[in-house]
Write a protein that holds these residues in place. Structure first.
Motif, PDB file in Angstrom:
ATOM      1  N   ASP A  23       0.853  -1.190   0.000  1.00 36.67           N
ATOM      2  CA  ASP A  23       0.000   0.000   0.000  1.00 36.67           C
ATOM      3  C   ASP A  23       0.890   1.242   0.000  1.00 36.67           C
ATOM      4  O   ASP A  23       1.972   1.246   0.601  1.00 36.67           O
ATOM      5  N   VAL A  24       0.434   2.305  -0.662  1.00 39.53           N
ATOM      6  CA  VAL A  24       1.212   3.547  -0.638  1.00 39.53           C
ATOM      7  C   VAL A  24       1.074   4.212   0.727  1.00 39.53           C
ATOM      8  O   VAL A  24       0.087   3.997   1.443  1.00 39.53           O
ATOM      9  N   ASP A  25       2.060   5.014   1.083  1.00 40.16           N
ATOM     10  CA  ASP A  25       2.128   5.570   2.436  1.00 40.16           C
ATOM     11  C   ASP A  25       1.680   7.021   2.524  1.00 40.16           C
ATOM     12  O   ASP A  25       1.823   7.654   3.566  1.00 40.16           O
ATOM     13  N   ARG A  26       1.168   7.558   1.425  1.00 41.40           N
ATOM     14  CA  ARG A  26       0.664   8.930   1.449  1.00 41.40           C
ATOM     15  C   ARG A  26      -0.273   9.147   0.271  1.00 41.40           C
ATOM     16  O   ARG A  26      -0.440   8.259  -0.559  1.00 41.40           O
ATOM     17  N   LEU A  27      -0.873  10.330   0.195  1.00 42.18           N
ATOM     18  CA  LEU A  27      -1.826  10.619  -0.876  1.00 42.18           C
ATOM     19  C   LEU A  27      -1.067  10.924  -2.171  1.00 42.18           C
ATOM     20  O   LEU A  27      -0.282  11.867  -2.229  1.00 42.18           O
ATOM     21  N   ILE A  28      -1.300  10.111  -3.193  1.00 40.86           N
ATOM     22  CA  ILE A  28      -0.618  10.287  -4.470  1.00 40.86           C
ATOM     23  C   ILE A  28      -1.651  10.243  -5.592  1.00 40.86           C
ATOM     24  O   ILE A  28      -2.477   9.330  -5.654  1.00 40.86           O
ATOM     25  N   TYR A  29      -1.608  11.253  -6.451  1.00 39.84           N
ATOM     26  CA  TYR A  29      -2.470  11.284  -7.635  1.00 39.84           C
ATOM     27  C   TYR A  29      -1.625  10.973  -8.865  1.00 39.84           C
ATOM     28  O   TYR A  29      -0.433  11.264  -8.911  1.00 39.84           O
TER      29      TYR A  29
END
Length: 225
Positions: A23-29
């Motif tokens: 899972d990614v560890d921050r908000l990424i667009y």
């Protein structure tokens, strides 16, 4: 060397698309892939973007997230690692060892603990998606390095002969297989020694050069003569 010293059986584990499992560890667009935009416009024209929930290959923290996921699984299931080399693991109860390099995983276990190792691997592969998770695959090659084992006399041979042969096949017409950096004749040796003085040879494309260097650097740094 450790597997040889402790006379362990081996198992080669290949994680499926390892860098996309965490899972990614921050908000990424990110832009939607071509053909997947909500308004059917090209990604650079669409007003819609996607939020990443899983890592993609190429994002900066991708390798870190994968290793954190893999390490967490090993530690959760009783493995321990060394402070100075966190990708080397040991399971004291079962007596197996594990090495992780990117998505390549090598395990060594005592033959008498086969059933215990299989049980451990089943739990590990329920967390980390791996190919051929139900079988044991004795290691023949790891990180592009071939391993030949002479178990009765406790010796191993590591080399990259097949890697170099495959590289020559892929780059046929671009490189020549030979034992030295230069050809065997005196003229070829002289031309090699004076290569920097040669101003008439055509320049090589930068991308082509980088690809060649990338392939050559691996065997020259892994198994030097």
């Amino acid at each position: 060397a450790v597997i040889n010293d402790e006379d362990l059986d081996t198992d080669h584990i290949d994680a499926k698309k390892a860098f996309t499992q965490a899972d990614v560890d921050r908000l990424i667009y990110c832009d939607a892939p071509e053909g997947f935009t909500v308004d059917n416009l090209p990604p650079h024209q669409s007003k819609w973007v996607l939020i990443l929930f899983k890592a993609l290959e190429g994002i900066r923290q991708g390798a870190f997230l994968w290793h954190r996921l893999c390490r967490g699984a090993v530690l959760k299931l009783g493995g321990k690692s060394w402070m100075q080399e966190v990708n080397l693991y040991h399971h004291e109860k079962i007596g197996f060892r594990m090495w992780v390099f990117a998505d390549d995983i090598l395990a060594g276990f005592p033959p008498v603990r086969l059933d215990a190792y299989k049980s451990w691997k089943k739990e590990f592969t329920s967390i980390i998606r791996c190919s051929l998770s139900a079988s044991i695959s004795p290691v023949l090659k790891f990180t592009g390095v071939q391993i030949e084992r002479y178990r009765q006399i406790r010796q191993i041979k590591i080399h990259q002969e097949r890697y170099i042969e495959q590289m020559a096949e892929q780059l046929k017409g671009q490189i020549t297989m030979q034992d030295t950096p230069h050809g065997s004749s005196r003229d070829e040796r002289s031309a090699f020694d004076k290569i920097l003085e040669n101003k008439s040879s055509p320049p090589i494309d930068r991308i082509k050069l980088l690809k060649l260097l990338g392939k050559i650097v691996w065997p020259s740094t892994m198994t030097r003569a």
